[in-house]
Design an enzyme around this catalytic site. Sequence first.
Site, PDB file in Angstrom:
ATOM      1  N   GLU A 109       2.457   8.033  -3.179  1.00 41.80           N
ATOM      2  CA  GLU A 109       2.851   9.440  -3.127  1.00 41.80           C
ATOM      3  C   GLU A 109       1.798  10.332  -3.770  1.00 41.80           C
ATOM      4  O   GLU A 109       1.551  11.456  -3.309  1.00 41.80           O
ATOM      5  CB  GLU A 109       4.219   9.620  -3.787  1.00 41.80           C
ATOM      6  N   GLU A 129      10.516   1.497  -2.647  1.00 44.40           N
ATOM      7  CA  GLU A 129      11.688   1.946  -3.406  1.00 44.40           C
ATOM      8  C   GLU A 129      13.003   1.452  -2.832  1.00 44.40           C
ATOM      9  O   GLU A 129      13.970   1.230  -3.564  1.00 44.40           O
ATOM     10  CB  GLU A 129      11.701   3.484  -3.486  1.00 44.40           C
TER      11      GLU A 129
END
Length: 698
Positions: A109, A129
């Site tokens: 990210e 995740e």
Amino acid sequence: MAETTSINDVISIGQEGDVALICIDNPPVNATGQAVRQGLLDAMAQIGTSAKVIAIYCAGRTFVAGADIKEFGKTPLPPSLPDVLNQIEDSEIPVISVIHGTALGGGLELALATHARVAIEGAKIGLPEVLLGLLPGAGGTQRLPRLSGLPFSLDVILSGRQVPAKEALEKGAVDRVMSGEPRDVALAAAQDVLAGKLSTRKTKNLTADYDAKVIEETLAGVKKKNPHLISPVKCVEAVAACNKPLEEGLKVERQCFIDCMQTPQRAGLIHAFFGERAVSNIPEAKGDTRPLDKIGVIGGGTMGSGITTSCLMAGIPVRLIEVAQEGLDRGVATITKNLDGAVSRGKMSAEKRDAALAMLEPSLAMEDLADVDLVIEAVFEKMEIKKEIFGKLDTICKKGAILASNTSYLDVNKIAEMTSRPEDVLGLHFFSPAHVMRLLEIVQGAKTAPDVLATGFALAKRLKKVGVLAQVCDGFIGNRILGHYSKVNAFLVLDGASPQQVDDALERFGLAMGPHKVGDLAGLDIGYMNRQRMKEEGLDPNARYGGDVADRIAEKGWYGRKTGKGYYLYDAGRPVPNPEVETIIDEVRAEKGITPQSFTDEEIVDRYMTAMISEAARVVEDGTAKRPVDVDMVFLFGYGFPRFRGGPLHYADTIGAEELVRRIEAYAKEDPNYWQVPELLRKMAADGTTFADLNKEG
């Protein structure tokens, strides 16, 4: 080389002409802890307008590989990662990132928020995740689709897989692949930006190639594939917002992330994540080990072939022993088939398969085990046979060789007594299919030497298995608990539930497969033989749960899938309830004078899980398992327990000890012999403690 300036303990900056270099040095994986987050903001502020390009790279073996595990379960300190990344993206000075090793989770990210991404050869990216019951919460669901489109982004986010640099380049997730050291590549790439050879842009200004049909089909797919899981659905919902302006999409992502954070599934999956690492973080797994340069396997059946396959795939030469040429040929054929399957699934190349097969030495002579470092006996589950084999191994194997039994139930100490070196003996309980299942119970005998035990854990690590320490008892951790709670299946079926109802209820709870389907898959003859052994040894005095129905099915030669018939029929390719089993159940009920009653799915799950938890508590109480987390990992990796529930004892904490005691005492009114409150559970109910507390003490 320009002089570097430390921003804090983990962030430093340097400048070469118009290029500013920000280095993250937060070993071991450069996690996005508070110091990294604050340091990045401070570095950007200090650079100011002194540079025309900023390049972010990492020291050590990897780019940022995720969040700081030290912050798990704690209130995060500011600044938040989303705020940091938004500020980086808003920078008027172009910012590029240079990825080496892995860029995972918040690391990827971070890279997505920069204005160009350069991967060093061999790098991988990913957003794992979902494996923790979460979703990318710092812009991953919004920025990746803008760069790489919906299909690729959904695949990466929902699978948690690591994407090689070449594929990432093809899909637009990175802009260039280069070779060299991170700092050198960072400087060269930044200079290319200055020269107009590497273009930069803000991801938020890109428009995602949006397709509502892709979102709709993906959402339907995840609901069908994982009906119990919340986070995959929330991942799709978040990605579906990528057609909005970035600021609005990030708000949707944040709410979806919060929704996941508040579920018990997130806690269960994080417990599983840490538990997998905790089981080997014990003194017994550390210290000196013995060599593992060559392994001998006795027995070319299903287990022996699977164990051999696992060792060969790990690059360990194996000498496979059988008593007859037919059995040896069958074993080699099975191993070859297993390795071919690994090639077809992309687990290994054809060249590696050929190299693995070249390390296999089949033999009919046990004397050929004279030079191996470790022998794993994987023959029929009969004490007499195993004792005979270990007596021979004692005279054949070299000094210091480890002698291991792949027994599922039997007393490792009695096996060790057949040798003059019980300190070299331990149990290595693999689970079938051994080349696929990740659990390995490492059974410590009364005289097992510390370096032998540590070598067992080293073998587990080398085979990429989850090694769990167990002490000697009938069935060790997993099968001992299984032997107890499987009696509840008999109880439920005799008292009115059908095998299919029991299976369906537990599969809806999240088990990969109901217990009767598991019995059919493993082979009903195995359980039958074990029950007969236990009766002979006086280990199963409770006739009420003695397997009457299961015994009669096995005595008809219906062993499950291997015979095409067990609790279910398999002619149609999928399990269909065997109507003849219903007749057997009715006969046994009539003989015992049982009037069938009805059970709800909730009652089935409550009884089944309470029985499992009861025996699991006793296993911890008497030290057969070192800690509750060891029990949990045994069931996650060996028995198909739903990972999102964390394991039986993690799940027990969600019920509470007081409620569990109440249940057991209520069930005990029907059968006080079977339903008994473990002292550990009674103590926990009294003082308000949990199994999680015991893990912390351990």
